[in-house]
Design an enzyme around this catalytic site. Structure first.
Site, mmCIF file in Angstrom:
data_model
loop_
_atom_site.group_PDB
_atom_site.id
_atom_site.type_symbol
_atom_site.label_atom_id
_atom_site.label_comp_id
_atom_site.label_asym_id
_atom_site.label_seq_id
_atom_site.Cartn_x
_atom_site.Cartn_y
_atom_site.Cartn_z
ATOM 1 N N SER A 1 0.817 -1.219 0.000
ATOM 2 C CA SER A 1 0.000 0.000 0.000
ATOM 3 C C SER A 1 0.851 1.268 0.000
ATOM 4 C CB SER A 1 -0.931 0.014 1.217
ATOM 5 O OG SER A 1 -1.790 -1.098 1.176
ATOM 6 N N GLY B 1 -2.750 3.610 -3.650
ATOM 7 C CA GLY B 1 -3.356 4.571 -4.573
ATOM 8 C C GLY B 1 -4.825 4.859 -4.324
ATOM 9 N N CYS C 1 -9.293 -2.328 3.924
ATOM 10 C CA CYS C 1 -8.682 -1.053 3.537
ATOM 11 C C CYS C 1 -9.089 -0.636 2.126
ATOM 12 C CB CYS C 1 -7.168 -1.090 3.737
ATOM 13 S SG CYS C 1 -6.529 0.550 4.137
ATOM 14 N N LEU C 2 -8.208 -0.753 1.119
ATOM 15 C CA LEU C 2 -8.644 -0.465 -0.252
ATOM 16 C C LEU C 2 -9.867 -1.315 -0.575
ATOM 17 C CD1 LEU C 2 -7.647 0.998 -3.038
ATOM 18 C CD2 LEU C 2 -6.987 -1.315 -3.653
ATOM 19 N N GLY D 1 -4.827 6.737 2.968
ATOM 20 C CA GLY D 1 -4.890 8.169 2.684
ATOM 21 C C GLY D 1 -6.225 8.565 2.086
ATOM 22 N N TYR D 2 -7.051 7.557 1.762
ATOM 23 C CA TYR D 2 -8.416 7.795 1.265
ATOM 24 C C TYR D 2 -9.377 7.236 2.305
ATOM 25 C CZ TYR D 2 -6.276 8.902 -3.200
ATOM 26 O OH TYR D 2 -5.519 9.489 -4.179
ATOM 27 N N HIS E 1 -6.451 -2.548 9.473
ATOM 28 C CA HIS E 1 -5.816 -3.832 9.133
ATOM 29 C C HIS E 1 -5.968 -4.828 10.270
ATOM 30 C CE1 HIS E 1 -3.960 -2.762 5.298
ATOM 31 N NE2 HIS E 1 -3.973 -1.544 5.800
ATOM 32 N N GLU F 1 -5.367 -7.861 10.249
ATOM 33 C CA GLU F 1 -4.255 -8.830 10.243
ATOM 34 C C GLU F 1 -3.035 -8.280 10.989
ATOM 35 O OE1 GLU F 1 -5.074 -6.916 7.781
ATOM 36 O OE2 GLU F 1 -3.276 -6.124 6.804
HETATM 37 N N1 GLN Z 1 -3.772 0.043 2.996
HETATM 38 C C1 GLN Z 1 -4.614 0.289 2.014
HETATM 39 O O1 GLN Z 1 -5.263 -0.591 1.462
HETATM 40 C C2 GLN Z 1 -4.692 1.713 1.536
HETATM 41 C C3 GLN Z 1 -5.893 2.017 0.663
HETATM 42 C C4 GLN Z 1 -5.746 3.259 -0.186
HETATM 43 N N2 GLN Z 1 -4.634 3.143 -1.073
HETATM 44 C C5 GLN Z 1 -5.594 4.472 0.700
HETATM 45 O O2 GLN Z 1 -4.529 5.049 0.786
HETATM 46 O O3 GLN Z 1 -6.542 4.860 1.330
#
Ligand code: GLN
Length: 358
Positions: free
Chosen positions: A44, A219, A244-245, A288-289, A326, A328
């Protein structure tokens, strides 16, 4: 070795060079005080420059068994003090690194201005201008439209679950998955079929999963259109999980929206409240999102105590559960590992195989 870090806006900070090289990247920070091997190998962080706010990094060595993937992902590394051992590793990996700068200042800048573009130049005789040239070349995170291809497996892979445990087949869409997600599923008995981020509806159908799992990754979630379509297709047909993403992709697919945060959440002590149990757990985060609007189909079951952003989404009827943080861990607290038990509880190995063109 000379070293310069050029920040968005043109301010240039001088540092000590530890590993030579030049690169642009989005400058972010993590407050994690341990787990530098896990953080540096977390996909990430692709296309970012990772600043450690903890002042001494590398103090307990570098061991491969702690890696989350097979390479270092940030474009460059910034810390107050890096040990020789970690410098050696970053050198082998060809990842520029700097230390002996005031990371308190840098982190304050990022907190005030937000995650920003930067340029780094390290090596004998490099100049401020070299760092500014890298800054000029720096793309915004959302402009990395094909970032999934940089981190995903090229070919499907399989990871067998422990002999005892749940008899479940999980198909994991690898948008840049941390190894610990696969390990956490395997440890509970689940077999994990790993597919590339751009897997098609047919690719998933062929694996006949009990659960479809969308991984973490780097991203802007807006650049994972194919994965969004996949989730849109399988919502209601297969139990769905995401981390997360993965949560952001599920939200976009179910009619919600995502947005960029100012400086994000990166660390291992982010407090998360579960609205059903009224309990707070400490979590590991790196994003970051955020999900700006979960839409009408998802209920927010957990939120961040610091800023109220959604940390867990749920649709009981459609069998969907996701986490922004996360579970995990690696690095970080193990308080939320039971997420994987909840995911596998949705698996029904006796269910009919899914049909691609349904
Ligand atoms: N750790 C991730 O999965 C980050 C998700 C996404 N890229 C963000 O920055 O929000």
């Amino acid at each position: 070795m000379d070293a310069y870090v050029a920040l968005e806006g043109g301010h240039v900070v001088e540092a000590r060079g530890r590993v030579p090289g030049s690169t642009p990247g989005e400058l972010v920070f993590t407050t994690a005080y341990t787990g530098y091997e896990e953080s540096l190998t977390d996909p990430s962080y692709e296309e970012q420059v990772l600043t450690f706010s903890y002042p001494l990094i590398g103090n307990y060595g570098v061991r491969e068994e702690r890696f989350e993937s097979d390479r270092v992902h940030p474009n460059a590394v910034v810390a107050r003090e890096l040990t020789d051992e970690i410098v050696e590793w970053l050198d082998e990996e060809g990842v520029p690194a700097v230390d002996h700068l005031d990371t308190r200042d840098l982190v304050t800048d990022i907190r005030e201005e937000g995650a920003m573009k930067c340029g780094i130049a390290v090596g004998e005789g490099v100049t401020e201008q070299d760092a500014l040239d890298e800054l000029d070349a720096c793309k915004g995170m959302s402009e990395h439209t094909d970032i999934g291809a940089q981190v995903s497996v090229d070919e499907p892979a399989f990871s067998e679950g422990a002999a005892d445990g749940v008899d479940a087949d999980v198909t994991l869409i690898d948008c840049g998955a941390k190894g610990s997600i696969v390990d956490s599923l395997n440890a509970r008995g689940a077999d994990v079929q790993i597919l590339p981020y751009d897997a098609t509806i047919e690719d998933v159908a062929e694996t006949e999963p009990d659960v479809l799992f969308i991984s973490n990754g780097p991203g802007d979630p807006a650049n994972f259109e194919q994965t969004v379509e996949l989730v849109d297709h399988y919502a209601g047909e297969l139990p769905l999980a995401g981390i997360c993403l993965g949560q952001q992709i599920v939200a976009r697919a179910l009619g919600g929206s995502t947005a960029k945060m100012d400086f994000g959440h990166r660390g291992v002590n982010q407090p998360v409240m579960d609205v059903r149990t009224n309990r707070v757990v400490m979590t590991t985060q790196n994003h970051g999102y955020t999900v700006a609007d979960p839409g009408e189909n998802l209920e927010v079951t957990q939120f961040n105590v610091n800023d109220d952003t959604p940390e867990g989404l749920d649709n009981e009827e459609l069998e969907i559960i996701t986490r922004q943080y996360h579970p995990e861990a690696n690095p970080g607290p193990n308080d939320s590992l039971d997420f994987f038990d909840d995911v596998l509880a949705m698996a029904d190995p006796t269910a009919d195989p899914v049909i691609a063109d349904d």
